[in-house]
Design a protein around this motif. Structure first.
Motif, PDB file in Angstrom:
ATOM      1  N   SER A   1       0.587   5.010 -13.040  1.00  0.00           N
ATOM      2  CA  SER A   1      -0.495   5.187 -12.635  1.00  0.00           C
ATOM      3  C   SER A   1      -0.651   4.190 -11.339  1.00  0.00           C
ATOM      4  N   GLU A   2      -1.753   4.524 -10.539  1.00  0.00           N
ATOM      5  CA  GLU A   2      -1.768   3.488  -9.117  1.00  0.00           C
ATOM      6  C   GLU A   2      -3.336   3.413  -9.277  1.00  0.00           C
ATOM      7  N   PRO A   3      -3.763   1.978  -9.169  1.00  0.00           N
ATOM      8  CA  PRO A   3      -2.848   0.873  -8.884  1.00  0.00           C
ATOM      9  C   PRO A   3      -2.134   0.617 -10.270  1.00  0.00           C
ATOM     10  N   VAL A   4      -0.798   0.052 -10.176  1.00  0.00           N
ATOM     11  CA  VAL A   4      -0.052   0.075 -11.312  1.00  0.00           C
ATOM     12  C   VAL A   4      -0.757  -1.140 -12.126  1.00  0.00           C
TER      13      VAL A   4
ATOM     14  N   ILE B   1      16.957   4.987  -8.924  1.00  0.00           N
ATOM     15  CA  ILE B   1      15.582   4.905  -9.521  1.00  0.00           C
ATOM     16  C   ILE B   1      14.627   5.437  -8.467  1.00  0.00           C
ATOM     17  N   ARG B   2      13.625   6.045  -9.150  1.00  0.00           N
ATOM     18  CA  ARG B   2      12.381   6.567  -8.267  1.00  0.00           C
ATOM     19  C   ARG B   2      11.372   6.475  -9.012  1.00  0.00           C
ATOM     20  N   TRP B   3      10.106   6.389  -8.154  1.00  0.00           N
ATOM     21  CA  TRP B   3       8.806   6.175  -8.632  1.00  0.00           C
ATOM     22  C   TRP B   3       7.814   7.254  -8.243  1.00  0.00           C
ATOM     23  N   LEU B   4       7.071   7.981  -9.302  1.00  0.00           N
ATOM     24  CA  LEU B   4       6.349   8.932  -8.685  1.00  0.00           C
ATOM     25  C   LEU B   4       4.650   8.457  -8.979  1.00  0.00           C
ATOM     26  N   PRO B   5       3.928   8.504  -8.130  1.00  0.00           N
ATOM     27  CA  PRO B   5       2.598   8.236  -8.361  1.00  0.00           C
ATOM     28  C   PRO B   5       2.113   9.152  -9.471  1.00  0.00           C
ATOM     29  N   ARG B   6       1.315   8.867 -10.378  1.00  0.00           N
ATOM     30  CA  ARG B   6       0.720   9.821 -11.596  1.00  0.00           C
ATOM     31  C   ARG B   6       0.004  11.061 -10.754  1.00  0.00           C
ATOM     32  N   ARG B   7      -0.672  10.757 -10.061  1.00  0.00           N
ATOM     33  CA  ARG B   7      -1.511  11.622  -8.901  1.00  0.00           C
ATOM     34  C   ARG B   7      -0.754  12.802  -8.468  1.00  0.00           C
ATOM     35  N   SER B   8       0.486  12.489  -8.268  1.00  0.00           N
ATOM     36  CA  SER B   8       1.422  13.463  -7.450  1.00  0.00           C
ATOM     37  C   SER B   8       2.257  14.196  -8.590  1.00  0.00           C
TER      38      SER B   8
ATOM     39  N   TRP C   1      11.799  14.270 -10.050  1.00  0.00           N
ATOM     40  CA  TRP C   1      12.815  13.379  -9.249  1.00  0.00           C
ATOM     41  C   TRP C   1      12.632  13.808  -7.725  1.00  0.00           C
ATOM     42  N   GLU C   2      12.343  15.105  -7.490  1.00  0.00           N
ATOM     43  CA  GLU C   2      12.152  15.454  -6.120  1.00  0.00           C
ATOM     44  C   GLU C   2      11.067  15.107  -5.420  1.00  0.00           C
ATOM     45  N   ARG C   3       9.963  14.748  -6.145  1.00  0.00           N
ATOM     46  CA  ARG C   3       8.839  14.270  -5.544  1.00  0.00           C
ATOM     47  C   ARG C   3       8.770  12.655  -5.391  1.00  0.00           C
ATOM     48  N   ALA C   4       9.605  12.275  -6.094  1.00  0.00           N
ATOM     49  CA  ALA C   4       9.534  10.563  -6.424  1.00  0.00           C
ATOM     50  C   ALA C   4       9.764  10.112  -5.329  1.00  0.00           C
ATOM     51  N   ILE C   5       9.485   8.660  -5.245  1.00  0.00           N
ATOM     52  CA  ILE C   5       9.865   7.674  -3.851  1.00  0.00           C
ATOM     53  C   ILE C   5      11.085   6.519  -4.584  1.00  0.00           C
TER      54      ILE C   5
END
Length: 174
Positions: free
Chosen positions: A79-82, A103-110, A163-167
């Motif tokens: 979630s953001e803000p984290v 490691i990758r991070w995906l904002p929940r909204r995405s 993974w494909e969408r994550a940063i």
């Protein structure tokens, strides 16, 4: 199923090509992290030059397994803000990367249009899924494992979609 780090290490060492981890909680109350989280909240940060102070024995295990050619990837849906906990995790993730994890991070909204499993999970060689079950306070309760092909394929597909969408970690800021 109750599981120790030794049991998990054996499972991770059994991987031949890949181990992927999907994390979807904004906080964990895992016993071995509570002191580190409290110290972080007081301002302590890990020293990139002092590897002996990093999380052991986990990082040693990651180095061992990746040295054997196993790709370890971790995707975190946040979630953001984290939350403070996620900021704590982010600040120490460089140690996981140094040990060999990607490691990758995906904002929940995405992730709103993605079908995701109900619990965090590990997938080993696309053959077995281990679900990590936590209580409402983020404390680990137990694990469930399955080799059911449909469940494995669902979880693997969910991981790959995230993974494909994550940063990538090096580009994600909190």
């Amino acid at each position: 199923m109750s599981q120790s780090l030794t049991d998990f290490a054996a499972l991770l060492r059994s991987a031949r090509t890949s181990a992927v981890h999907l994390e979807m909680r904004d906080g964990y109350g895992v016993d071995n992290e509570i002191d580190g989280f409290a110290a972080w909240k007081r301002g302590h940060r890990l020293d990139p030059d002092d590897r002996s102070s990093w999380w052991r024995p986990w990082l040693d295990l990651v180095r061992e397994v990746t040295a054997n050619g196993v790709l370890i990837r971790r995707a975190r849906v946040v979630s953001e803000p984290v939350s403070d906990y996620i900021a704590f995790e982010h600040s120490g993730t460089f140690t996981n990367v140094a040990a060999g994890e990607d490691i990758r991070w995906l904002p929940r909204r995405s992730a709103s249009d993605l079908a995701l499993p109900g619990n965090d999970c590990w997938i080993f060689d696309s053959r077995v899924v281990q679900f990590n079950i936590f209580d409402g306070n983020g404390r680990w309760v137990h694990t469930d494992q399955t080799e059911d092909r449909a469940v494995v394929e669902f979880c693997a597909s969910a991981f790959e979609a995230v993974w494909e969408r994550a940063i990538p970690h090096e580009r994600y800021t909190v």
